[in-house]
Design a protein around this motif. Structure first.
Motif, PDB file in Angstrom:
ATOM      1  N   MET A   1       0.853  -1.190   0.000  1.00  0.00           N
ATOM      2  CA  MET A   1       0.000   0.000   0.000  1.00  0.00           C
ATOM      3  C   MET A   1       0.881   1.228   0.000  1.00  0.00           C
ATOM      4  O   MET A   1       1.666   1.445   0.933  1.00  0.00           O
ATOM      5  CB  MET A   1      -0.893  -0.011   1.240  1.00  0.00           C
ATOM      6  N   PHE A   2       0.791   2.027  -1.051  1.00  0.00           N
ATOM      7  CA  PHE A   2       1.467   3.317  -1.130  1.00  0.00           C
ATOM      8  C   PHE A   2       0.419   4.358  -0.754  1.00  0.00           C
ATOM      9  O   PHE A   2      -0.616   4.458  -1.396  1.00  0.00           O
ATOM     10  CB  PHE A   2       1.983   3.575  -2.548  1.00  0.00           C
ATOM     11  N   GLU A   3       0.702   5.141   0.270  1.00  0.00           N
ATOM     12  CA  GLU A   3      -0.347   6.009   0.813  1.00  0.00           C
ATOM     13  C   GLU A   3       0.275   7.207   1.511  1.00  0.00           C
ATOM     14  O   GLU A   3       1.389   7.126   2.028  1.00  0.00           O
ATOM     15  CB  GLU A   3      -1.176   5.187   1.811  1.00  0.00           C
TER      16      GLU A   3
ATOM     17  N   ILE B   1      -2.841   3.781   6.071  1.00  0.00           N
ATOM     18  CA  ILE B   1      -1.655   2.948   6.308  1.00  0.00           C
ATOM     19  C   ILE B   1      -1.915   1.973   7.451  1.00  0.00           C
ATOM     20  O   ILE B   1      -1.580   0.797   7.370  1.00  0.00           O
ATOM     21  CB  ILE B   1      -0.423   3.830   6.641  1.00  0.00           C
ATOM     22  N   ARG B   2      -2.513   2.456   8.516  1.00  0.00           N
ATOM     23  CA  ARG B   2      -2.760   1.599   9.684  1.00  0.00           C
ATOM     24  C   ARG B   2      -3.685   0.434   9.341  1.00  0.00           C
ATOM     25  O   ARG B   2      -3.442  -0.700   9.759  1.00  0.00           O
ATOM     26  CB  ARG B   2      -3.337   2.419  10.835  1.00  0.00           C
ATOM     27  N   THR B   3      -4.736   0.697   8.599  1.00  0.00           N
ATOM     28  CA  THR B   3      -5.640  -0.386   8.207  1.00  0.00           C
ATOM     29  C   THR B   3      -4.920  -1.382   7.307  1.00  0.00           C
ATOM     30  O   THR B   3      -5.035  -2.594   7.503  1.00  0.00           O
ATOM     31  CB  THR B   3      -6.893   0.159   7.495  1.00  0.00           C
ATOM     32  N   ALA B   4      -4.172  -0.880   6.342  1.00  0.00           N
ATOM     33  CA  ALA B   4      -3.435  -1.769   5.440  1.00  0.00           C
ATOM     34  C   ALA B   4      -2.477  -2.666   6.226  1.00  0.00           C
ATOM     35  O   ALA B   4      -2.392  -3.871   5.986  1.00  0.00           O
ATOM     36  CB  ALA B   4      -2.667  -0.954   4.402  1.00  0.00           C
ATOM     37  N   ARG B   5      -1.780  -2.090   7.183  1.00  0.00           N
ATOM     38  CA  ARG B   5      -0.835  -2.861   8.004  1.00  0.00           C
ATOM     39  C   ARG B   5      -1.576  -3.887   8.848  1.00  0.00           C
ATOM     40  O   ARG B   5      -1.146  -5.036   8.980  1.00  0.00           O
ATOM     41  CB  ARG B   5      -0.020  -1.922   8.898  1.00  0.00           C
ATOM     42  N   ASP B   6      -2.711  -3.499   9.428  1.00  0.00           N
ATOM     43  CA  ASP B   6      -3.514  -4.430  10.223  1.00  0.00           C
ATOM     44  C   ASP B   6      -3.989  -5.616   9.381  1.00  0.00           C
ATOM     45  O   ASP B   6      -4.163  -6.720   9.901  1.00  0.00           O
ATOM     46  CB  ASP B   6      -4.736  -3.729  10.825  1.00  0.00           C
ATOM     47  N   LEU B   7      -4.189  -5.378   8.094  1.00  0.00           N
ATOM     48  CA  LEU B   7      -4.628  -6.448   7.192  1.00  0.00           C
ATOM     49  C   LEU B   7      -3.467  -7.319   6.720  1.00  0.00           C
ATOM     50  O   LEU B   7      -3.679  -8.331   6.063  1.00  0.00           O
ATOM     51  CB  LEU B   7      -5.353  -5.852   5.985  1.00  0.00           C
ATOM     52  N   GLY B   8      -2.244  -6.916   7.040  1.00  0.00           N
ATOM     53  CA  GLY B   8      -1.073  -7.707   6.676  1.00  0.00           C
ATOM     54  C   GLY B   8      -0.304  -7.215   5.471  1.00  0.00           C
ATOM     55  O   GLY B   8       0.621  -7.878   5.001  1.00  0.00           O
ATOM     56  N   MET B   9      -0.659  -6.056   4.967  1.00  0.00           N
ATOM     57  CA  MET B   9       0.030  -5.505   3.804  1.00  0.00           C
ATOM     58  C   MET B   9       1.333  -4.830   4.217  1.00  0.00           C
ATOM     59  O   MET B   9       1.467  -4.346   5.339  1.00  0.00           O
ATOM     60  CB  MET B   9      -0.860  -4.471   3.108  1.00  0.00           C
ATOM     61  N   THR B  10       2.290  -4.778   3.296  1.00  0.00           N
ATOM     62  CA  THR B  10       3.474  -3.954   3.463  1.00  0.00           C
ATOM     63  C   THR B  10       3.037  -2.526   3.184  1.00  0.00           C
ATOM     64  O   THR B  10       2.266  -2.275   2.253  1.00  0.00           O
ATOM     65  CB  THR B  10       4.573  -4.375   2.474  1.00  0.00           C
ATOM     66  N   THR B  11       3.510  -1.582   3.987  1.00  0.00           N
ATOM     67  CA  THR B  11       3.064  -0.205   3.835  1.00  0.00           C
ATOM     68  C   THR B  11       4.213   0.728   3.485  1.00  0.00           C
ATOM     69  O   THR B  11       5.326   0.583   3.995  1.00  0.00           O
ATOM     70  CB  THR B  11       2.381   0.298   5.119  1.00  0.00           C
ATOM     71  N   VAL B  12       3.902   1.681   2.615  1.00  0.00           N
ATOM     72  CA  VAL B  12       4.867   2.696   2.211  1.00  0.00           C
ATOM     73  C   VAL B  12       4.203   4.050   2.360  1.00  0.00           C
ATOM     74  O   VAL B  12       3.217   4.348   1.683  1.00  0.00           O
ATOM     75  CB  VAL B  12       5.322   2.500   0.754  1.00  0.00           C
TER      76      VAL B  12
END
Length: 93
Positions: free
Chosen positions: A34-36, A42-53
């Motif tokens: 997730m590029f955001e 970002i927090r939701t993406a990380r909670d879902l298991g995504m790598t965050t940028v």
């Protein structure tokens, strides 16, 4: 590309919006990035298991915080992606 109409009635940062996109493309969150510029997304993406940028360039989200524990990587320009995330090219993500 997906827009708000594609995930309605949900929208970022609601997990249901992400789930609709994952289902549409057959994606597994742990294999997504997730590029955001918004920490709430970002927090939701990380909670879902995504790598965050976090994109924290000259014009970024008003709540951008590179030190947030949900941020895996930070870039300021698109030109930094290959250097900061080599796993996107070498297949290790």
């Amino acid at each position: 590309m997906f827009c708000v109409d594609d995930v309605a009635p949900s929208c970022k940062p609601e997990p249901e919006a992400f789930a609709k996109v994952f289902a549409a493309v057959g994606a597994v969150p742990s294999r997504c990035v997730m590029f955001e510029d918004s920490i709430k997304n970002i927090r939701t993406a990380r909670d879902l298991g995504m790598t965050t940028v976090l994109v924290s360039g000259p014009v970024s989200g008003d709540d951008a915080a590179p030190s947030d524990p949900a941020v895996d990587h930070t870039i300021t320009t698109v030109g930094e992606i290959k250097v900061r995330l080599p796993s996107l090219w070498d297949g290790t993500l």
